[in-house]
Design a protein around this motif. Structure first.
Motif, PDB file in Angstrom:
ATOM      1  N   ALA A  90       9.393   1.084   3.176  1.00 30.73           N
ATOM      2  CA  ALA A  90       8.977   0.653   2.019  1.00 30.73           C
ATOM      3  C   ALA A  90       8.725   1.731   1.469  1.00 30.73           C
ATOM      4  N   GLY A  91       8.493   3.499   2.131  1.00 33.64           N
ATOM      5  CA  GLY A  91       8.823   4.383   1.437  1.00 33.64           C
ATOM      6  C   GLY A  91       9.845   5.534   1.034  1.00 33.64           C
ATOM      7  N   GLY A  92      11.063   4.927   2.015  1.00 34.56           N
ATOM      8  CA  GLY A  92      11.849   5.460   1.879  1.00 34.56           C
ATOM      9  C   GLY A  92      12.121   6.973   2.236  1.00 34.56           C
ATOM     10  N   ALA A 140       4.115   2.199  16.005  1.00 31.28           N
ATOM     11  CA  ALA A 140       5.582   2.096  15.500  1.00 31.28           C
ATOM     12  C   ALA A 140       6.108   1.265  14.276  1.00 31.28           C
ATOM     13  N   GLN A 141       5.776   0.561  14.523  1.00 30.04           N
ATOM     14  CA  GLN A 141       5.737  -0.784  13.448  1.00 30.04           C
ATOM     15  C   GLN A 141       5.906  -0.490  12.568  1.00 30.04           C
ATOM     16  N   PHE A 142       4.517  -0.052  12.395  1.00 28.68           N
ATOM     17  CA  PHE A 142       3.885   0.068  10.573  1.00 28.68           C
ATOM     18  C   PHE A 142       4.508   1.277  10.239  1.00 28.68           C
ATOM     19  N   THR A 143       5.053   2.800  10.958  1.00 31.62           N
ATOM     20  CA  THR A 143       5.567   3.053  10.615  1.00 31.62           C
ATOM     21  C   THR A 143       7.200   3.501  10.179  1.00 31.62           C
ATOM     22  N   SER A 144       7.639   2.484  11.302  1.00 33.01           N
ATOM     23  CA  SER A 144       8.836   2.059  10.287  1.00 33.01           C
ATOM     24  C   SER A 144       8.372   1.156   9.028  1.00 33.01           C
ATOM     25  N   LEU A 145       7.935  -0.234   8.839  1.00 33.71           N
ATOM     26  CA  LEU A 145       7.492  -0.495   8.129  1.00 33.71           C
ATOM     27  C   LEU A 145       7.287   0.691   6.630  1.00 33.71           C
ATOM     28  N   ALA A 146       6.530   1.559   7.147  1.00 36.27           N
ATOM     29  CA  ALA A 146       6.282   2.789   6.032  1.00 36.27           C
ATOM     30  C   ALA A 146       7.357   3.040   5.093  1.00 36.27           C
ATOM     31  N   ARG A 147       8.292   4.024   6.398  1.00 36.29           N
ATOM     32  CA  ARG A 147       9.300   4.161   6.092  1.00 36.29           C
ATOM     33  C   ARG A 147      10.641   3.428   5.812  1.00 36.29           C
ATOM     34  N   ARG A 204      10.659   8.504  17.248  1.00 36.68           N
ATOM     35  CA  ARG A 204      11.897   7.443  16.505  1.00 36.68           C
ATOM     36  C   ARG A 204      12.092   6.436  15.487  1.00 36.68           C
ATOM     37  N   ALA A 205      10.704   6.006  15.101  1.00 33.72           N
ATOM     38  CA  ALA A 205      10.212   5.136  13.775  1.00 33.72           C
ATOM     39  C   ALA A 205      10.584   5.867  12.732  1.00 33.72           C
ATOM     40  N   GLY A 206      10.287   7.256  12.432  1.00 36.95           N
ATOM     41  CA  GLY A 206      10.373   8.154  11.166  1.00 36.95           C
ATOM     42  C   GLY A 206       9.303   8.155  10.848  1.00 36.95           C
ATOM     43  N   ALA A 207       8.301   9.133  11.743  1.00 34.89           N
ATOM     44  CA  ALA A 207       7.452   9.977  11.269  1.00 34.89           C
ATOM     45  C   ALA A 207       8.008  11.355  10.754  1.00 34.89           C
ATOM     46  N   ASP A 208       7.259  11.868  10.324  1.00 33.13           N
ATOM     47  CA  ASP A 208       8.257  13.438   9.860  1.00 33.13           C
ATOM     48  C   ASP A 208       7.364  14.194  10.079  1.00 33.13           C
ATOM     49  N   ASP A 222       0.579  -1.056  -0.621  1.00 30.20           N
ATOM     50  CA  ASP A 222      -0.054  -0.571   0.473  1.00 30.20           C
ATOM     51  C   ASP A 222       0.655   1.310   0.013  1.00 30.20           C
ATOM     52  N   ILE A 223       1.819   0.971   0.807  1.00 28.69           N
ATOM     53  CA  ILE A 223       3.273   2.506   1.037  1.00 28.69           C
ATOM     54  C   ILE A 223       3.451   2.012  -0.570  1.00 28.69           C
ATOM     55  N   GLU A 224       3.841   1.026  -1.368  1.00 29.98           N
ATOM     56  CA  GLU A 224       4.742   1.475  -2.432  1.00 29.98           C
ATOM     57  C   GLU A 224       3.823   1.966  -3.304  1.00 29.98           C
ATOM     58  N   LEU A 225       2.332   1.776  -3.756  1.00 32.96           N
ATOM     59  CA  LEU A 225       1.876   1.547  -4.481  1.00 32.96           C
ATOM     60  C   LEU A 225       0.992   3.205  -4.058  1.00 32.96           C
TER      61      LEU A 225
END
Length: 339
Positions: free
Chosen positions: A78-80, A69-76, A106-110, A43-46
């Motif tokens: 996949a999304g770069g 936080a795991q969701f955020t890390s996975l999104a980071r 810490r997991a990568g949210a902006d 979903d993130i890649e699409l």
């Protein structure tokens, strides 16, 4: 960790908060016990492939702060680095939202979309101010303020969040960098008022694509989000960028092309959840599934999406000439990447 300093958050937003934001609802395993990592990555890649520059990692789906936080890390992953991630401050209490935002940071949210818990029941503007400032003081992330009738703040002021309250918050919370302006929704009064008063201080976002494109004939908008526009594939990022670059008539040609899908979405949302103050995230996930996203089950409590709404939503995409899956609706709850 954020790529900017808290003191520079508004300058960062003015430069980087550009384009459109999708909404990514997490995918779960079939037994709902854990996150579906492959579905989330897909979903993130699409969303990124369709031209979205940000996505909101939706938390109104019975997810824990640790899972978020795991969701955020996975999104980071996949999304770069070039896909911005919104943390959704939609947990049950102020304390839990603060806990969750620290983990997500810490997991990568902006950046943060600030929501308010259902049991938060202010009767004065001071209470709204106190909650908002306490949250903003607890994070180094940029924050998008979100005035909307969903919170019920109209018992305090007819606009929910008055100009005076917003002005005070902007003065005292330097990491408020944007306003998702929906006071008085479904009327456009909120976006017009916030743009009039605060466009030189923070980024003003009109998340409603049906309003944003027409209003861009009069307003210089650089960002729109967050809402469930990705179910119309790449239409909205394309139309928004055309309007932003001054090609408004071309944007409006796309706007009218997708009006059947827009109308089907509006009718389903109003008929199914109108007046409840609850967004049907199951319907949003179904809409995304129609456009090629993962789909799959959500944890209870979750609203249902009956056939009488599925069929018009599908046909709205067909009538608009937008991509839509040939898979039968029975596959929606299975998902494209079952786990």
């Amino acid at each position: 960790m954020a790529s900017y300093q808290r003191s520079d958050a508004r300058a960062w937003a003015r430069e980087h908060l550009v384009g459109c934001s999708a909404v990514t609802i997490p995918s779960y395993s079939a037994d709902l016990s854990r996150l579906n990592q492959r579905g989330i990555r897909h979903d993130i890649e699409l969303a990124k492939q369709l031209g979205y520059t940000y996505t909101l990692l939706c938390a109104e789906v019975a997810i824990t702060p640790e899972e978020n936080a795991q969701f955020t890390s996975l999104a980071r992953e996949a999304g770069g680095k070039d896909l911005g991630l919104f943390f959704h401050a939609a947990f049950g209490t102020l304390a839990e939202n603060i806990q969750a935002v620290k983990l997500a940071e810490r997991a990568g949210a902006d950046i943060v979309l600030l929501s308010y818990p259902p049991q938060f029941w202010p009767t004065t503007e001071q209470e709204i101010y106190d909650y908002t400032k306490a949250f903003c003081d607890a994070t180094d992330l940029a924050v998008m303020l979100f005035p909307i009738p969903l919170w019920g703040f109209e018992r305090v002021h007819p606009a929910g969040m008055s100009v005076e309250l917003v002005r005070r918050l902007l003065k005292d919370c330097p990491n408020i960098v944007a306003i998702k302006s929906e006071q008085g929704f479904p009327l456009p009064a909120g976006i017009c008022e916030m743009y009039h008063h605060f466009r030189d201080e923070v980024v003003i976002s009109c998340p409603i694509e049906g309003d944003a494109i027409p209003l861009m004939s009069l307003m210089k908008l650089q960002f729109s989000g967050t809402s469930n526009t990705q179910w119309m594939s790449d239409y909205y990022p394309r139309a928004f960028e055309l309007a932003r670059q001054g090609e408004w008539e071309a944007a409006m040609a796309l706007y009218w092309q997708v009006n059947p899908a827009r109308s089907a979405n509006g009718a389903a949302a109003q008929s199914y959840a109108g007046g409840t103050g609850v967004l049907n995230r199951t319907m949003w996930k179904y809409q995304d599934w129609l456009a090629g996203f993962n789909g799959g089950p959500l944890r209870a409590p979750a609203m249902r999406i009956p056939d009488r709404f599925m069929k018009p939503l599908r046909q709205g995409l067909v009538a608009s000439g937008l991509p839509v899956t040939d898979d039968p609706d029975s596959q929606f709850m299975v998902g494209r990447f079952p786990c």
